[in-house]
Design a protein around this motif. Structure first.
Motif, PDB file in Angstrom:
ATOM      1  N   MET A   1       0.791  -1.278  -0.057  1.00 52.65           N
ATOM      2  CA  MET A   1       0.059   0.005  -0.104  1.00 52.65           C
ATOM      3  C   MET A   1       0.952   1.332  -0.083  1.00 52.65           C
ATOM      4  O   MET A   1       1.975   1.332   0.505  1.00 52.65           O
ATOM      5  CB  MET A   1      -0.894  -0.149   1.319  1.00 52.65           C
ATOM      6  N   MET A   2       0.277   2.149  -0.614  1.00 51.37           N
ATOM      7  CA  MET A   2       1.286   3.478  -0.672  1.00 51.37           C
ATOM      8  C   MET A   2       0.720   4.556   0.173  1.00 51.37           C
ATOM      9  O   MET A   2      -0.422   4.533   0.677  1.00 51.37           O
ATOM     10  CB  MET A   2       1.075   4.009  -2.228  1.00 51.37           C
ATOM     11  N   ALA A   3       1.545   5.610   0.699  1.00 52.05           N
ATOM     12  CA  ALA A   3       1.225   6.488   1.382  1.00 52.05           C
ATOM     13  C   ALA A   3      -0.096   7.431   0.709  1.00 52.05           C
ATOM     14  O   ALA A   3       0.384   7.708  -0.492  1.00 52.05           O
ATOM     15  CB  ALA A   3       2.322   7.528   1.806  1.00 52.05           C
ATOM     16  N   ARG A   4      -0.869   8.055   1.387  1.00 47.99           N
ATOM     17  CA  ARG A   4      -1.877   8.963   0.582  1.00 47.99           C
ATOM     18  C   ARG A   4      -1.551  10.337   0.934  1.00 47.99           C
ATOM     19  O   ARG A   4      -1.245  10.813   2.032  1.00 47.99           O
ATOM     20  CB  ARG A   4      -3.125   8.440   1.159  1.00 47.99           C
ATOM     21  N   ILE A   5      -1.266  11.045  -0.145  1.00 48.72           N
ATOM     22  CA  ILE A   5      -0.881  12.579   0.063  1.00 48.72           C
ATOM     23  C   ILE A   5      -2.075  13.457  -0.246  1.00 48.72           C
ATOM     24  O   ILE A   5      -2.782  13.109  -1.386  1.00 48.72           O
ATOM     25  CB  ILE A   5      -0.062  12.867  -1.026  1.00 48.72           C
TER      26      ILE A   5
ATOM     27  N   PRO B   1      11.102   7.506   8.252  1.00 46.28           N
ATOM     28  CA  PRO B   1      10.251   6.464   7.441  1.00 46.28           C
ATOM     29  C   PRO B   1       8.883   6.764   7.387  1.00 46.28           C
ATOM     30  O   PRO B   1       8.231   7.183   8.197  1.00 46.28           O
ATOM     31  CB  PRO B   1      10.681   4.899   7.980  1.00 46.28           C
ATOM     32  N   LEU B   2       8.307   6.483   6.117  1.00 40.63           N
ATOM     33  CA  LEU B   2       7.010   6.649   5.838  1.00 40.63           C
ATOM     34  C   LEU B   2       6.563   5.138   5.961  1.00 40.63           C
ATOM     35  O   LEU B   2       6.947   4.259   5.518  1.00 40.63           O
ATOM     36  CB  LEU B   2       6.653   7.163   4.713  1.00 40.63           C
ATOM     37  N   ALA B   3       5.349   4.914   6.768  1.00 44.99           N
ATOM     38  CA  ALA B   3       4.556   3.582   6.804  1.00 44.99           C
ATOM     39  C   ALA B   3       3.768   3.773   5.611  1.00 44.99           C
ATOM     40  O   ALA B   3       3.368   4.839   4.848  1.00 44.99           O
ATOM     41  CB  ALA B   3       3.513   3.782   8.132  1.00 44.99           C
TER      42      ALA B   3
END
Length: 78
Positions: free
Chosen positions: A1-5, A62-64
């Motif tokens: 899953m990707m980070a939501r911006i 770090p980005l979850a």
């Protein structure tokens, strides 16, 4: 899953969208990806407050994969 911006105000205009998903290892990599994908963000992103899951973090943080990143440009007014 990707980070939501999530982009707000002038950042949304520069990005051409209110929201997008990005995969990045940390906030610094995310910033670089955003500017590469949306050159208009280069002028505004350094002035923006960037919150990761509601908190300010360092670019090396770090980005979850499920992180929510808000890009908030400076607001005028009182």
């Amino acid at each position: 899953m990707m980070a939501r911006i999530r982009f707000f105000a002038a950042a949304e205009e520069a990005a051409g969208a209110a929201e997008r998903a990005v995969e990045a290892s940390d906030l610094g990599a995310l910033r670089a990806t955003l500017v590469a994908d949306h050159p208009a963000l280069a002028a505004i992103l350094p002035k923006c407050t960037v919150l990761v899951d509601g908190s300010r973090v360092d670019d090396t943080e770090p980005l979850a994969s499920a992180a929510v990143v808000d890009v908030l440009p400076p607001f005028a007014g009182g």
